[in-house]
Design a protein around this motif. Structure first.
Motif, PDB file in Angstrom:
ATOM      1  N   ALA A  17       0.825  -1.208   0.000  1.00 47.82           N
ATOM      2  CA  ALA A  17       0.000   0.000   0.000  1.00 47.82           C
ATOM      3  C   ALA A  17       0.860   1.259   0.000  1.00 47.82           C
ATOM      4  N   SER A  18       2.196   1.136   0.020  1.00 47.32           N
ATOM      5  CA  SER A  18       3.072   2.291   0.153  1.00 47.32           C
ATOM      6  C   SER A  18       2.967   3.259  -1.017  1.00 47.32           C
ATOM      7  N   ALA A  19       2.493   2.806  -2.162  1.00 46.36           N
ATOM      8  CA  ALA A  19       2.348   3.688  -3.315  1.00 46.36           C
ATOM      9  C   ALA A  19       1.108   4.569  -3.195  1.00 46.36           C
ATOM     10  N   TYR A  20       0.307   4.361  -2.157  1.00 50.59           N
ATOM     11  CA  TYR A  20      -0.943   5.094  -1.980  1.00 50.59           C
ATOM     12  C   TYR A  20      -0.931   5.837  -0.657  1.00 50.59           C
ATOM     13  N   PRO A  21      -1.640   6.971  -0.595  1.00 52.22           N
ATOM     14  CA  PRO A  21      -1.771   7.629   0.705  1.00 52.22           C
ATOM     15  C   PRO A  21      -2.614   6.769   1.642  1.00 52.22           C
ATOM     16  N   SER A  22      -2.498   7.039   2.934  1.00 44.75           N
ATOM     17  CA  SER A  22      -3.230   6.290   3.946  1.00 44.75           C
ATOM     18  C   SER A  22      -4.326   7.160   4.542  1.00 44.75           C
ATOM     19  N   GLU A  23      -5.205   6.507   5.293  1.00 41.13           N
ATOM     20  CA  GLU A  23      -6.289   7.215   5.964  1.00 41.13           C
ATOM     21  C   GLU A  23      -5.788   7.835   7.266  1.00 41.13           C
ATOM     22  N   THR A  24      -6.529   8.815   7.793  1.00 40.01           N
ATOM     23  CA  THR A  24      -6.241   9.367   9.112  1.00 40.01           C
ATOM     24  C   THR A  24      -7.510   9.277   9.947  1.00 40.01           C
ATOM     25  N   LEU A  25      -7.347   9.124  11.257  1.00 38.21           N
ATOM     26  CA  LEU A  25      -8.472   8.997  12.165  1.00 38.21           C
ATOM     27  C   LEU A  25      -8.408  10.129  13.180  1.00 38.21           C
ATOM     28  N   ALA A  26      -9.509  10.893  13.306  1.00 36.93           N
ATOM     29  CA  ALA A  26      -9.598  11.982  14.274  1.00 36.93           C
ATOM     30  C   ALA A  26     -10.721  11.664  15.256  1.00 36.93           C
ATOM     31  N   PRO A  27     -10.381  11.272  16.492  1.00 37.83           N
ATOM     32  CA  PRO A  27     -11.420  10.947  17.473  1.00 37.83           C
ATOM     33  C   PRO A  27     -12.344  12.139  17.737  1.00 37.83           C
ATOM     34  N   LEU A  28     -13.643  11.863  17.880  1.00 40.01           N
ATOM     35  CA  LEU A  28     -14.644  12.891  18.169  1.00 40.01           C
ATOM     36  C   LEU A  28     -15.104  12.825  19.613  1.00 40.01           C
ATOM     37  N   PHE A  29     -15.484  11.623  20.057  1.00 38.05           N
ATOM     38  CA  PHE A  29     -16.130  11.458  21.355  1.00 38.05           C
ATOM     39  C   PHE A  29     -15.832  10.077  21.892  1.00 38.05           C
ATOM     40  N   GLN A  30     -15.589  10.002  23.190  1.00 39.56           N
ATOM     41  CA  GLN A  30     -15.390   8.696  23.824  1.00 39.56           C
ATOM     42  C   GLN A  30     -16.092   8.707  25.172  1.00 39.56           C
ATOM     43  N   GLN A  31     -16.814   7.626  25.458  1.00 37.22           N
ATOM     44  CA  GLN A  31     -17.570   7.534  26.700  1.00 37.22           C
ATOM     45  C   GLN A  31     -17.576   6.085  27.183  1.00 37.22           C
ATOM     46  N   VAL A  32     -17.190   5.878  28.436  1.00 38.49           N
ATOM     47  CA  VAL A  32     -17.321   4.558  29.040  1.00 38.49           C
ATOM     48  C   VAL A  32     -18.814   4.280  29.153  1.00 38.49           C
ATOM     49  N   LEU A  33     -19.221   3.088  28.740  1.00 41.78           N
ATOM     50  CA  LEU A  33     -20.633   2.717  28.745  1.00 41.78           C
ATOM     51  C   LEU A  33     -21.050   2.158  30.105  1.00 41.78           C
ATOM     52  N   PRO A  34     -22.364   2.141  30.378  1.00 39.66           N
ATOM     53  CA  PRO A  34     -22.835   1.541  31.621  1.00 39.66           C
ATOM     54  C   PRO A  34     -22.789   0.011  31.588  1.00 39.66           C
ATOM     55  N   VAL A  35     -22.136  -0.537  30.577  1.00 39.36           N
ATOM     56  CA  VAL A  35     -21.884  -1.979  30.479  1.00 39.36           C
ATOM     57  C   VAL A  35     -20.437  -2.160  30.951  1.00 39.36           C
ATOM     58  N   PRO A  36     -20.189  -2.943  31.993  1.00 40.74           N
ATOM     59  CA  PRO A  36     -18.836  -3.063  32.540  1.00 40.74           C
ATOM     60  C   PRO A  36     -17.781  -3.396  31.483  1.00 40.74           C
ATOM     61  N   GLY A  37     -16.710  -2.599  31.457  1.00 39.67           N
ATOM     62  CA  GLY A  37     -15.573  -2.857  30.586  1.00 39.67           C
ATOM     63  C   GLY A  37     -15.734  -2.435  29.140  1.00 39.67           C
ATOM     64  N   MET A  38     -16.820  -1.734  28.786  1.00 38.84           N
ATOM     65  CA  MET A  38     -17.051  -1.360  27.383  1.00 38.84           C
ATOM     66  C   MET A  38     -17.025   0.158  27.209  1.00 38.84           C
ATOM     67  N   THR A  39     -16.511   0.607  26.053  1.00 37.41           N
ATOM     68  CA  THR A  39     -16.416   2.027  25.730  1.00 37.41           C
ATOM     69  C   THR A  39     -16.960   2.288  24.334  1.00 37.41           C
ATOM     70  N   PHE A  40     -17.663   3.396  24.190  1.00 38.13           N
ATOM     71  CA  PHE A  40     -18.168   3.900  22.909  1.00 38.13           C
ATOM     72  C   PHE A  40     -17.168   4.950  22.438  1.00 38.13           C
ATOM     73  N   THR A  41     -16.705   4.826  21.185  1.00 38.56           N
ATOM     74  CA  THR A  41     -15.808   5.818  20.587  1.00 38.56           C
ATOM     75  C   THR A  41     -16.316   6.144  19.198  1.00 38.56           C
ATOM     76  N   SER A  42     -16.375   7.438  18.877  1.00 42.17           N
ATOM     77  CA  SER A  42     -16.697   7.841  17.505  1.00 42.17           C
ATOM     78  C   SER A  42     -15.512   8.624  16.956  1.00 42.17           C
TER      79      SER A  42
END
Length: 131
Positions: A17-42
């Motif tokens: 894939a080196s001949a192509y540009p790559s994607e970038t990820l910019a986190p928006l929001f993260q919240q620990v869920l009321p389910v033990p051990g789980m997190t929501f991330t957008s």
């Protein structure tokens, strides 16, 4: 802290894939869920023109992707590639191998809103080992 594994577009890749540009990820929001051990991330994932992601997995995360602009071709293991256009979406079950993701346009960027429901602290994207 948001734990992500997407490299900035300027970082060189040591694979086919080196001949192509790559994607970038910019986190928006993260919240620990009321389910033990789980997190929501957008996050917003931006694909420059002709960019493609290396094959990867998202661990035990459930993933939802919505195309904000442009068109993205996505192929999950065991399924044919599919092009998703602005306003379309897909999901990935935990452990899914994402074989290919790429911006189908050589001239226009593409953007996704991606939501992860994952084990708290887990890396959200793990690229396949270089071959």
């Amino acid at each position: 802290a948001v734990v992500v594994g997407c490299a900035p577009a300027a970082e060189p890749q040591a694979d086919t894939a080196s001949a192509y540009p790559s994607e970038t990820l910019a986190p928006l929001f993260q919240q620990v869920l009321p389910v033990p051990g789980m997190t929501f991330t957008s996050a917003i994932v931006t694909f420059p023109p002709a960019a493609r992601a290396v094959p990867h997995r998202h661990g035990d995360a459930f993933v939802y992707a919505y195309v904000l602009e442009g068109a993205v071709s996505s192929q999950l293991e065991g399924e044919p590639a599919h092009v998703y256009h602005q306003g379309e979406n897909w999901s990935e079950q935990p452990g899914t191998h994402h074989l290919a993701t790429e911006n189908t346009s050589p001239t226009e960027p593409a953007k996704l809103l991606v939501v992860f429901i994952a084990t708290t602290g887990e890396q959200l994207k793990v690229d396949d080992p270089h071959r």
